[in-house]
Enzyme design. Sequence first.
Site, PDB file in Angstrom:
ATOM      1  N   ASP B  62       0.821  -1.218   0.000  1.00 37.84           N
ATOM      2  CA  ASP B  62       0.000   0.000   0.000  1.00 37.84           C
ATOM      3  C   ASP B  62       0.852   1.266   0.000  1.00 37.84           C
ATOM      4  O   ASP B  62       0.375   2.338  -0.363  1.00 37.84           O
ATOM      5  CB  ASP B  62      -0.924   0.015   1.216  1.00 37.84           C
ATOM      6  CG  ASP B  62      -2.025  -1.024   1.113  1.00 37.84           C
ATOM      7  OD1 ASP B  62      -2.359  -1.409  -0.026  1.00 37.84           O
ATOM      8  OD2 ASP B  62      -2.547  -1.452   2.151  1.00 37.84           O
ATOM      9  N   MET B 108      -5.983  -2.282  -6.164  1.00 35.33           N
ATOM     10  CA  MET B 108      -6.121  -2.234  -4.702  1.00 35.33           C
ATOM     11  C   MET B 108      -5.746  -0.872  -4.122  1.00 35.33           C
ATOM     12  O   MET B 108      -4.999  -0.109  -4.733  1.00 35.33           O
ATOM     13  CB  MET B 108      -5.217  -3.280  -4.061  1.00 35.33           C
ATOM     14  CG  MET B 108      -5.794  -4.678  -4.039  1.00 35.33           C
ATOM     15  SD  MET B 108      -4.653  -5.785  -3.128  1.00 35.33           S
ATOM     16  CE  MET B 108      -5.580  -7.317  -3.172  1.00 35.33           C
ATOM     17  N   GLU B 165      -9.945   0.705  -6.106  1.00 39.41           N
ATOM     18  CA  GLU B 165     -11.102   0.053  -5.474  1.00 39.41           C
ATOM     19  C   GLU B 165     -11.736   0.976  -4.435  1.00 39.41           C
ATOM     20  O   GLU B 165     -12.892   0.811  -4.076  1.00 39.41           O
ATOM     21  CB  GLU B 165     -10.664  -1.241  -4.779  1.00 39.41           C
ATOM     22  CG  GLU B 165      -9.661  -1.011  -3.648  1.00 39.41           C
ATOM     23  CD  GLU B 165      -9.284  -2.281  -2.872  1.00 39.41           C
ATOM     24  OE1 GLU B 165      -9.870  -3.345  -3.101  1.00 39.41           O
ATOM     25  OE2 GLU B 165      -8.371  -2.180  -2.027  1.00 39.41           O
ATOM     26  N   LEU B 219      -3.291 -11.097  -7.144  1.00 40.84           N
ATOM     27  CA  LEU B 219      -2.048 -11.219  -7.904  1.00 40.84           C
ATOM     28  C   LEU B 219      -1.161  -9.981  -7.752  1.00 40.84           C
ATOM     29  O   LEU B 219       0.058 -10.086  -7.813  1.00 40.84           O
ATOM     30  CB  LEU B 219      -2.343 -11.489  -9.375  1.00 40.84           C
ATOM     31  CG  LEU B 219      -2.741 -12.940  -9.664  1.00 40.84           C
ATOM     32  CD1 LEU B 219      -3.337 -13.073 -11.049  1.00 40.84           C
ATOM     33  CD2 LEU B 219      -1.549 -13.885  -9.506  1.00 40.84           C
ATOM     34  N   GLN B 220      -1.760  -8.817  -7.519  1.00 35.03           N
ATOM     35  CA  GLN B 220      -0.922  -7.616  -7.388  1.00 35.03           C
ATOM     36  C   GLN B 220      -0.058  -7.647  -6.136  1.00 35.03           C
ATOM     37  O   GLN B 220       0.927  -6.935  -6.049  1.00 35.03           O
ATOM     38  CB  GLN B 220      -1.762  -6.330  -7.462  1.00 35.03           C
ATOM     39  CG  GLN B 220      -2.829  -6.199  -6.420  1.00 35.03           C
ATOM     40  CD  GLN B 220      -3.961  -5.258  -6.845  1.00 35.03           C
ATOM     41  OE1 GLN B 220      -3.741  -4.090  -7.110  1.00 35.03           O
ATOM     42  NE2 GLN B 220      -5.172  -5.774  -6.912  1.00 35.03           N
TER      43      GLN B 220
END
Lengths: 328, 328
Positions: B62, B108, B165, B219-220
């Site tokens: 993040d 994400m 998202e 997957l990220q």
Amino acid sequence: MPKIEGHEDVYEKVFEIMEKHDIECLFYAGGNDSMDTVKMLSDYAAAHGKSQRFMGVPKTIDNDLPVTDHCPGYGSAAKYIAASLKEIIRDNASFGAKKPTVCIVEIMGRNAGWLTAAAALAKGDDCEGCDAIYLPEKVFDIDKFLADVKELAAKKSSVVIAVSEGVKVADGRYVCEIGREVAVDAFGHKQMSGTATMLADRIAAETGLKTRAIEFSTLQRAATHMASLTDINEAFQVGHDAVMAAEEGKTGMMITLDRNGDDPYQCGTSAYDIHAIANVERNVPDEWITADGKGLTDDYVKYARPLIMGELQPLFVNGLPRHLVRKA
Amino acid sequence: MPKIEGHEDVYEKVFEIMEKHDIECLFYAGGNDSMDTVKMLSDYAAAHGKSQRFMGVPKTIDNDLPVTDHCPGYGSAAKYIAASLKEIIRDNASFGAKKPTVCIVEIMGRNAGWLTAAAALAKGDDCEGCDAIYLPEKVFDIDKFLADVKELAAKKSSVVIAVSEGVKVADGRYVCEIGREVAVDAFGHKQMSGTATMLADRIAAETGLKTRAIEFSTLQRAATHMASLTDINEAFQVGHDAVMAAEEGKTGMMITLDRNGDDPYQCGTSAYDIHAIANVERNVPDEWITADGKGLTDDYVKYARPLIMGELQPLFVNGLPRHLVRKA
């Protein structure tokens, strides 16, 4: 191409354009729809005394053309699917027993389960593999599926299931159609997607388990950074041999890959009558699907493993794989 | 960890276990929630005369920890996102003008837009990049978005848009919440997903355009085959330096990466007071978001590009990247 009857003008136009540009042979790379076009154009040429030749070159990640051992494109897509599943399985297991998660991974393939079958390649001594693999070749029973998931979730905290976008229930409806409308593409094919989401939602509603739906979407056909070198070499091979066959005067044929052996793996090619190929869809053979309908046999793995072997490490520029640039 | 007040027994238990196993220092690798735990445990130790030390090690895709230039994990996730977007953009453009498609890619990032910002790295002289990038740092206006898409689709046949998202409309609701319920995870965070699907459905309904929704899903964070070598090296660096700092007697601190220069790119580290870090979420700075709110500036690219540089080509066994095997 439309069918010949009633569309002779379209066909005449094709030959007129070929004549104008001095094109003696058209090489059509593709899957079932493309091979149907090769058949119709070569049939028209034969019926109307045209000298132009038409050769099919197999190229479909769906791997559903008959006669040929496999289709260029499949090995690379299978490699991407298996490699990504290994990563998804490892990720899903990382949460441990405190947060059991059922992950449903949806894989392309409208009628043939070849791409979904590639999920079986993930399994190895560094990966437990998928817990179940559902192909469109078998009728999908939602109640049985939910019971299977419950049984798996009772035994292990991380459950990863691969499912084809094209799985259908006994009455013939696609699973993703149940309870929602489905769009239709330009060929009149129903646009699949949402199968994993639908199943994940059903599991969550009926079991209270945490679920996740994943779709590989277009990456399974586009992720060239995970291409199979075997696949790339064979793509050149069929293209080259199509040109050679046309040079010899052949027409109305497709180049097939003929497997000569597994150890060492080796494929030769033939030129094969397009009439035996067009409009025939090859499914995963029943004997390669396990008796419980939820997995693939070792014979499938023996067939598919050589197709994903070898890598073409991309050229990285600025930290990313370099793509070909189209000249304007 | 729960807060200290009223849960002293939980804290005492932690120290009891550390005592029993002769653990002098706990290294906690993670993001915001993990750094909050380091803060509370080190505060408790200080208040109760405990000798055990607690060190934070940054690790979150993040990239939203403050003080540190960036967080290990981000560079690899950003590399995967940018590489995959290049492939999606190329795929989407391959259908040509006959079949214009608007592709919405969901990335994400609940509150911070760092991962979505990485979409900006796809652009280069071999890729036109995304047509728009929407971060959660900016209020999302659905009507404006639909107008933007219509304008883009009028000009070009392939439109690819990256969207976080976590984008929210003016009244504070997540876009994916509109019209459907959202699950809540163990931390009480709302489980995001469905933003791309919701937007793609709205575009299709209002414009009749063909749309596609893609989510990178797990997957990220899991696609180690596309890891950044710079990122891997820095992950070792912060871990190593956390151990060194603890050896010197430091506690209640997190190792930060401090950028010393871009050309050549180089980072050193410091140990920094955890109180300035825990519970502070760092967003993408406003000056790195373009004035129209739909893209990133060159300064962002200058910041992020070095983080995705370098590759660790995986060891391939049986055609697939080899994973570490856990010893039983």
